[in-house]
Design a protein around this motif. Structure first.
Motif, mmCIF file in Angstrom:
data_model
loop_
_atom_site.group_PDB
_atom_site.id
_atom_site.type_symbol
_atom_site.label_atom_id
_atom_site.label_comp_id
_atom_site.label_asym_id
_atom_site.label_seq_id
_atom_site.Cartn_x
_atom_site.Cartn_y
_atom_site.Cartn_z
ATOM 1 N N LYS A 15 42.765 -29.941 33.693
ATOM 2 C CA LYS A 15 42.125 -28.723 33.218
ATOM 3 C C LYS A 15 42.116 -28.617 31.696
ATOM 4 C CE LYS A 15 43.056 -25.071 35.816
ATOM 5 N NZ LYS A 15 43.757 -24.139 36.735
ATOM 6 N N GLN A 16 41.991 -29.765 31.016
ATOM 7 C CA GLN A 16 41.978 -29.767 29.543
ATOM 8 C C GLN A 16 40.799 -28.980 28.989
ATOM 9 O OE1 GLN A 16 41.921 -32.509 31.525
ATOM 10 N NE2 GLN A 16 43.363 -34.067 30.831
ATOM 11 N N LEU A 17 39.658 -29.069 29.684
ATOM 12 C CA LEU A 17 38.457 -28.360 29.247
ATOM 13 C C LEU A 17 38.200 -27.184 30.185
ATOM 14 C CD1 LEU A 17 36.065 -31.420 28.654
ATOM 15 C CD2 LEU A 17 37.581 -30.320 26.986
ATOM 16 N N HIS A 18 37.469 -26.197 29.674
ATOM 17 C CA HIS A 18 37.021 -25.083 30.516
ATOM 18 C C HIS A 18 35.563 -24.812 30.164
ATOM 19 C CE1 HIS A 18 37.864 -21.464 33.044
ATOM 20 N NE2 HIS A 18 36.802 -21.010 32.394
ATOM 21 N N ALA A 19 34.733 -24.675 31.185
ATOM 22 C CA ALA A 19 33.308 -24.434 30.936
ATOM 23 C C ALA A 19 32.918 -23.042 31.411
ATOM 24 C CB ALA A 19 32.463 -25.478 31.656
ATOM 25 N N VAL A 20 32.107 -22.382 30.603
ATOM 26 C CA VAL A 20 31.510 -21.109 31.008
ATOM 27 C C VAL A 20 30.009 -21.329 31.016
ATOM 28 C CG1 VAL A 20 31.205 -18.673 30.451
ATOM 29 C CG2 VAL A 20 33.419 -19.783 30.017
ATOM 30 N N ILE A 21 29.413 -21.283 32.198
ATOM 31 C CA ILE A 21 27.971 -21.489 32.300
ATOM 32 C C ILE A 21 27.309 -20.137 32.542
ATOM 33 C CG2 ILE A 21 28.086 -23.904 32.998
ATOM 34 C CD1 ILE A 21 27.648 -23.064 35.877
ATOM 35 N N GLU A 22 26.035 -20.041 32.130
ATOM 36 C CA GLU A 22 25.391 -18.737 32.117
ATOM 37 C C GLU A 22 24.393 -18.546 33.250
ATOM 38 O OE1 GLU A 22 24.100 -17.908 28.059
ATOM 39 O OE2 GLU A 22 26.007 -18.664 27.273
ATOM 40 N N THR A 23 24.370 -19.480 34.206
ATOM 41 C CA THR A 23 23.484 -19.312 35.354
ATOM 42 C C THR A 23 24.006 -18.170 36.232
ATOM 43 O OG1 THR A 23 24.728 -21.093 36.432
ATOM 44 C CG2 THR A 23 22.619 -21.690 35.473
ATOM 45 N N GLY A 24 23.125 -17.733 37.149
ATOM 46 C CA GLY A 24 23.513 -16.645 38.044
ATOM 47 C C GLY A 24 23.475 -17.101 39.490
ATOM 48 N N ASP A 25 23.003 -16.234 40.372
ATOM 49 C CA ASP A 25 22.935 -16.550 41.793
ATOM 50 C C ASP A 25 21.508 -16.376 42.291
ATOM 51 O OD1 ASP A 25 25.737 -16.990 42.136
ATOM 52 O OD2 ASP A 25 26.011 -14.818 41.979
ATOM 53 N N TYR A 26 21.134 -17.144 43.270
ATOM 54 C CA TYR A 26 19.838 -17.020 43.952
ATOM 55 C C TYR A 26 18.658 -17.110 42.999
ATOM 56 C CZ TYR A 26 23.287 -14.991 47.119
ATOM 57 O OH TYR A 26 24.416 -14.776 47.868
ATOM 58 N N HIS A 27 18.704 -18.075 42.061
ATOM 59 C CA HIS A 27 17.526 -18.285 41.217
ATOM 60 C C HIS A 27 17.306 -19.781 41.010
ATOM 61 C CE1 HIS A 27 19.675 -19.408 37.478
ATOM 62 N NE2 HIS A 27 20.515 -18.431 37.723
ATOM 63 N N GLY A 28 16.079 -20.150 40.645
ATOM 64 C CA GLY A 28 15.755 -21.542 40.406
ATOM 65 C C GLY A 28 16.556 -22.080 39.234
ATOM 66 N N GLY A 29 16.850 -23.383 39.291
ATOM 67 C CA GLY A 29 17.499 -24.039 38.161
ATOM 68 C C GLY A 29 19.016 -23.918 38.147
ATOM 69 N N MET A 30 19.594 -23.290 39.194
ATOM 70 C CA MET A 30 21.069 -23.209 39.240
ATOM 71 C C MET A 30 21.693 -24.600 39.304
ATOM 72 S SD MET A 30 22.274 -20.025 41.531
ATOM 73 C CE MET A 30 21.521 -20.627 43.031
ATOM 74 N N CYS A 31 20.872 -25.595 39.693
ATOM 75 C CA CYS A 31 21.265 -27.005 39.730
ATOM 76 C C CYS A 31 21.905 -27.446 38.407
ATOM 77 C CB CYS A 31 20.045 -27.870 40.006
ATOM 78 S SG CYS A 31 19.097 -27.366 41.459
ATOM 79 N N GLU A 36 24.110 -14.625 34.150
ATOM 80 C CA GLU A 36 23.021 -14.098 33.319
ATOM 81 C C GLU A 36 21.670 -14.758 33.605
ATOM 82 O OE1 GLU A 36 24.554 -13.388 29.032
ATOM 83 O OE2 GLU A 36 25.961 -14.779 29.956
ATOM 84 N N GLY A 37 21.655 -15.747 34.493
ATOM 85 C CA GLY A 37 20.390 -16.416 34.780
ATOM 86 C C GLY A 37 19.877 -17.253 33.631
ATOM 87 N N LYS A 38 20.809 -17.737 32.781
ATOM 88 C CA LYS A 38 20.422 -18.545 31.624
ATOM 89 C C LYS A 38 21.014 -19.947 31.727
ATOM 90 C CE LYS A 38 20.096 -16.695 27.562
ATOM 91 N NZ LYS A 38 20.478 -16.043 26.294
ATOM 92 N N PHE A 39 20.461 -20.844 30.906
ATOM 93 C CA PHE A 39 20.816 -22.260 31.002
ATOM 94 C C PHE A 39 21.558 -22.703 29.750
ATOM 95 C CE2 PHE A 39 17.286 -21.148 33.622
ATOM 96 C CZ PHE A 39 17.693 -21.626 34.850
ATOM 97 N N ALA A 40 22.794 -22.295 29.687
ATOM 98 C CA ALA A 40 23.637 -22.630 28.545
ATOM 99 C C ALA A 40 25.057 -22.795 29.033
ATOM 100 C CB ALA A 40 23.565 -21.531 27.483
ATOM 101 N N VAL A 41 25.810 -23.547 28.256
ATOM 102 C CA VAL A 41 27.226 -23.750 28.587
ATOM 103 C C VAL A 41 28.050 -23.573 27.314
ATOM 104 C CG1 VAL A 41 27.053 -26.274 28.255
ATOM 105 C CG2 VAL A 41 28.952 -25.350 29.590
ATOM 106 N N THR A 42 29.177 -22.914 27.453
ATOM 107 C CA THR A 42 30.171 -22.909 26.385
ATOM 108 C C THR A 42 31.354 -23.712 26.894
ATOM 109 O OG1 THR A 42 29.447 -20.758 25.590
ATOM 110 C CG2 THR A 42 31.629 -21.507 24.882
ATOM 111 N N LEU A 43 31.677 -24.761 26.145
ATOM 112 C CA LEU A 43 32.760 -25.643 26.572
ATOM 113 C C LEU A 43 33.954 -25.436 25.650
ATOM 114 C CD1 LEU A 43 33.322 -27.925 28.686
ATOM 115 C CD2 LEU A 43 32.708 -29.560 26.901
ATOM 116 N N PHE A 44 35.111 -25.201 26.248
ATOM 117 C CA PHE A 44 36.359 -24.975 25.509
ATOM 118 C C PHE A 44 37.242 -26.203 25.625
ATOM 119 C CE2 PHE A 44 36.346 -20.321 24.788
ATOM 120 C CZ PHE A 44 35.294 -19.939 25.600
ATOM 121 N N ASP A 45 37.803 -26.636 24.499
ATOM 122 C CA ASP A 45 38.879 -27.631 24.505
ATOM 123 C C ASP A 45 40.167 -26.844 24.277
ATOM 124 O OD1 ASP A 45 40.870 -29.480 23.786
ATOM 125 O OD2 ASP A 45 39.400 -30.874 22.952
ATOM 126 N N LYS A 46 40.958 -26.696 25.330
ATOM 127 C CA LYS A 46 42.100 -25.767 25.281
ATOM 128 C C LYS A 46 43.145 -26.196 24.258
ATOM 129 C CE LYS A 46 41.636 -24.752 30.188
ATOM 130 N NZ LYS A 46 42.313 -24.820 31.488
#
Ligand SMILES: [Zn+2]
Ligand SMILES: [Zn+2]
Length: 200
Positions: free
Chosen positions: A43-59, A82-92
């Motif tokens: 668990k060295q990294l932690h990702a926060v992705i901004e996709t939501g539920d039941y929408h296209g592109g959650m892949c 949020e239904g968006k396509f972005a990631v915030t990646l944390f190096d703990k």
């Protein structure tokens, strides 16, 4: 492993070939490169992705999971919904983070592709011919990075989280394994939430 092998692995894990999972692979790799981090075996990294539920592109999230090693099983990834396509990646350990956002430059071409025309008409992605799946994969895979993503600055971001409790109990009613913090007490006995009758 080279990047093409990682793409193949991601698409195999994902189950079909599509633009959003490919975008997830490219953005996940870019986020790790920005942080000079390697794949999170634990668990060295932690990702926060901004996709939501039941929408296209959650892949998108599957590409992020495979590349960064931030997975729903390990619990080091979360969605903001949020239904968006972005990631915030944390190096703990380093106390750093970077946000990488998908740029919609290719969307008119993706929307016009045979793959997306069929998806819009309700055809499941697994029933679309492989060549048509790969056409959208290549659109995203072959595009210059600056065309399809914005890599934000690497920022100092402290990370803290509760210690993991590595203790389990066997529920005396159903006989199933339950992680200790999830035990409930009913009639003086510790048991799983389902057997306790309390809301979960
Ligand atoms: Zn997909
Ligand atoms: Zn039980």
């Amino acid at each position: 492993m080279n990047d093409t092998a990682i793409l193949d692995q991601a698409l195999a894990f994902h189950g079909h070939k599509c633009w959003a999972s490919t975008a997830g692979v490219r953005l996940g790799l870019a986020a790790m490169e920005a942080l000079s981090a390697s794949r999170s075996g634990a668990k060295q990294l932690h990702a926060v992705i901004e996709t939501g539920d039941y929408h296209g592109g959650m892949c998108f999230g599957d590409g992020i999971q495979v590349t960064t090693g931030c997975t729903f099983g390990k619990g080091n990834i979360e969605k903001t919904g949020e239904g968006k396509f972005a990631v915030t990646l944390f190096d703990k350990a380093a106390g750093t983070a970077v946000r990488v956002a998908y740029r919609p430059t290719l969307q008119p071409r993706i929307k016009a592709s045979a793959f997306m025309q069929k998806r819009a008409a309700g055809v499941p992605p697994t029933e679309i011919p492989d060549a048509e799946q790969m056409e959208v994969v290549h659109l995203v895979w072959d595009a210059p990075a600056e065309e399809i993503m914005t890599v934000g600055p690497v920022e100092a971001r402290a990370w803290s989280e509760p210690d993991e409790v590595v203790r389990f109990a066997v529920c005396p009613r159903c006989g199933e394994l339950v992680a200790e913090p999830y035990l409930r007490v009913a009639e003086g006995t510790a048991m799983c939430a389902a057997c306790s009758g309390y809301p979960r």
